[in-house]
Design a protein around this motif. Structure first.
Motif, mmCIF file in Angstrom:
data_model
loop_
_atom_site.group_PDB
_atom_site.id
_atom_site.type_symbol
_atom_site.label_atom_id
_atom_site.label_comp_id
_atom_site.label_asym_id
_atom_site.label_seq_id
_atom_site.Cartn_x
_atom_site.Cartn_y
_atom_site.Cartn_z
ATOM 1 N N ARG A 136 0.818 -1.207 0.000
ATOM 2 C CA ARG A 136 0.000 0.000 0.000
ATOM 3 C C ARG A 136 0.859 1.266 0.000
ATOM 4 O O ARG A 136 1.830 1.365 0.741
ATOM 5 N N GLU B 173 4.130 2.542 -5.770
ATOM 6 C CA GLU B 173 3.789 2.551 -7.189
ATOM 7 C C GLU B 173 4.659 1.545 -7.931
ATOM 8 O O GLU B 173 5.836 1.371 -7.596
ATOM 9 N N LEU C 107 -2.379 -4.552 -8.138
ATOM 10 C CA LEU C 107 -3.499 -4.123 -7.290
ATOM 11 C C LEU C 107 -3.713 -5.091 -6.127
ATOM 12 O O LEU C 107 -4.017 -4.672 -5.010
ATOM 13 N N ALA D 97 -0.624 -2.038 -4.208
ATOM 14 C CA ALA D 97 0.146 -0.960 -4.834
ATOM 15 C C ALA D 97 -0.634 -0.334 -5.981
ATOM 16 O O ALA D 97 -1.686 -0.831 -6.388
ATOM 17 N N ARG D 98 -0.104 0.752 -6.526
ATOM 18 C CA ARG D 98 -0.767 1.471 -7.618
ATOM 19 C C ARG D 98 -0.021 1.224 -8.923
ATOM 20 O O ARG D 98 1.179 1.506 -9.016
ATOM 21 N N VAL E 65 1.317 2.134 -12.424
ATOM 22 C CA VAL E 65 1.617 3.324 -13.229
ATOM 23 C C VAL E 65 2.009 2.816 -14.613
ATOM 24 O O VAL E 65 2.988 2.074 -14.757
ATOM 25 N N THR F 3 7.552 5.289 -6.333
ATOM 26 C CA THR F 3 7.855 4.144 -7.194
ATOM 27 C C THR F 3 8.784 3.163 -6.482
ATOM 28 O O THR F 3 9.804 3.551 -5.928
ATOM 29 N N TYR G 57 -10.713 -1.365 -15.319
ATOM 30 C CA TYR G 57 -9.543 -0.621 -14.853
ATOM 31 C C TYR G 57 -9.649 0.875 -15.150
ATOM 32 O O TYR G 57 -8.649 1.589 -15.126
ATOM 33 N N ASP H 124 -10.754 2.994 -13.222
ATOM 34 C CA ASP H 124 -10.422 3.768 -12.012
ATOM 35 C C ASP H 124 -8.930 4.060 -11.886
ATOM 36 O O ASP H 124 -8.507 4.785 -10.979
ATOM 37 N N LEU H 125 -8.109 3.532 -12.794
ATOM 38 C CA LEU H 125 -6.697 3.919 -12.804
ATOM 39 C C LEU H 125 -6.525 5.365 -13.252
ATOM 40 O O LEU H 125 -5.483 5.977 -13.017
#
Length: 368
Positions: A74, A77, A93, A97-98, A100, A124, A320, A322-323
């Motif tokens: 969490r 990136e 996900l 993590a996010r 990019v 990152t 996806y 919501d990215l």
């Protein structure tokens, strides 16, 4: 009909060996992990040129496990490509993590190293290049970037068993390499399967623990883990098939060479580019055409099955949205998604079948 993939043709060649391996497991009474899986882990790690293999239930789990075992979660990136199967992004996900996304190089359709640095932020933590269609991403500049910024590199090698980059096998360059054994892969199970390979002892230890509910010993849970164990039957099946992988790979490469000769010189079509510093293992043979949909329809009417890998990039998938990306954000990936078409490719393809496919392509071109 010439199929895109023919698993029955493979079974006809090695069916007796597969049945004997499965029967051996059934008679053993040991159906999860066990020595069949452990032996396959050792042999596949050796094949990749690394020390450790941790077999799991899917390639997606291998990526997820690599991220979690590397401490990524969490608030972090992870940079990857929009031109991949959605599992690459889903695994990021799952780790909390996010993702990019960064556009692709138009020649290889893999992550463009020239665009990655601009996407790096203080958050990152990792880069996941995808070795697409059987050819590895341009790893040296990605590894140098990662080293400069203190990032982890995890290879999504789910389509590239045995591929090489400057003499090094897929899965051996990053902190870990992740493979899928979905039945249609170059090395496919009779069901689901995956593995992560690594030279890093700490990562291997963590991943082994995490795949089995975070247990170091039975009922002693030291981490919040997952049920990602490989079935013993899949370990046994993969052990049989691994002995054939190099032969199958060379046949794929030979088929690709035949396609190259028969389809070359066509101004309306772009053939796969096999770069001289890499060993392309042709998980799929993906051509590009501006008239892709018409070509696909024409080949279908001629009895040639084709595939689309992949018609919608991840950032344009509804799941996806919501990215936060929009159409136009990754023009190379979006163009590739409109143009790529996978022709039949499997080791048992015959020269006559390849000639039939090429002739059907030529007829379509002549019509258009």
């Amino acid at each position: 009909m010439i199929p895109l993939l023919d698993l029955n043709a493979q079974y006809e060649q090695i069916g007796a060996d597969l049945e004997a391996a499965v029967l051996r497991v059934l008679r053993s009474g040991r159906y999860i992990l066990g020595e069949e899986v452990a032996e396959f882990e050792r042999n596949f790690a050796s094949y990749c040129g690394v020390r450790h293999g941790i077999a799991v239930n899917t390639g997606t789990s291998a990526i997820h496990l690599s991220l979690v075992a590397a401490g990524i979660g969490r608030g972090d990136e992870v940079i990857t490509t929009p031109f991949t199967f959605v599992a690459t992004v889903a695994a990021i996900l799952y780790a909390g993590a996010r993702p990019v996304l960064v556009d692709i190089d138009p020649v290889t359709m893999t992550l463009d190293p020239a665009l990655v640095e601009a996407a790096i932020s203080p958050a990152t933590k990792a880069i996941i290049p995808v070795h697409l269609y059987g050819q590895m991403a341009d790893m040296d500049p990605l590894l140098m970037l990662a080293d400069r910024h203190g990032l982890v590199v995890i290879e999504d090698a789910c389509q590239s068993h045995g591929a090489e980059y400057k003499g090094r096998r897929a899965g051996s360059l990053g902190l870990s390499g992740c493979f899928s054994f979905y039945p249609g892969k170059n090395l496919g199970a009779c069901g689901e399967g995956g593995i992560l390979v690594t030279n890093n002892e700490a990562l291997a230890t963590a991943a082994r623990c995490l795949r089995d509910w975070g247990q170091q010993e039975r009922y002693h849970h030291v981490a919040k883990g997952f049920n990602y164990r490989m079935d013993a039957i899949q370990g046994a099946v993969l052990g049989v098939k691994l002995t054939h992988l190099e032969d199958w790979t060379e046949r794929r490469r030979s088929h690709a060479g035949a396609y190259d000769r028969l389809l070359g010189g066509n101004p309306t079509m772009q053939l796969p580019t096999a770069l001289s510093d890499r060993r392309h293992v042709y998980h799929v043979y993906a051509v590009r055409s501006r008239e892709r949909d018409a070509l696909q329809a024409s080949l279908a009417s001629a009895g040639v099955q084709t595939g689309l890998h992949y018609p919608i990039p991840v950032h344009l998938q509804r799941a996806y949205a919501d990215l936060g990306y929009r159409r136009g954000d990754f023009p190379e990936a979006e163009t590739a998604a409109r143009q790529v078409l996978s022709l039949p490719m499997y080791p048992e393809l015959t020269p006559a079948q390849i000639e039939t496919v090429a002739a059907a392509v030529a007829r379509d071109i002549h019509v258009h």
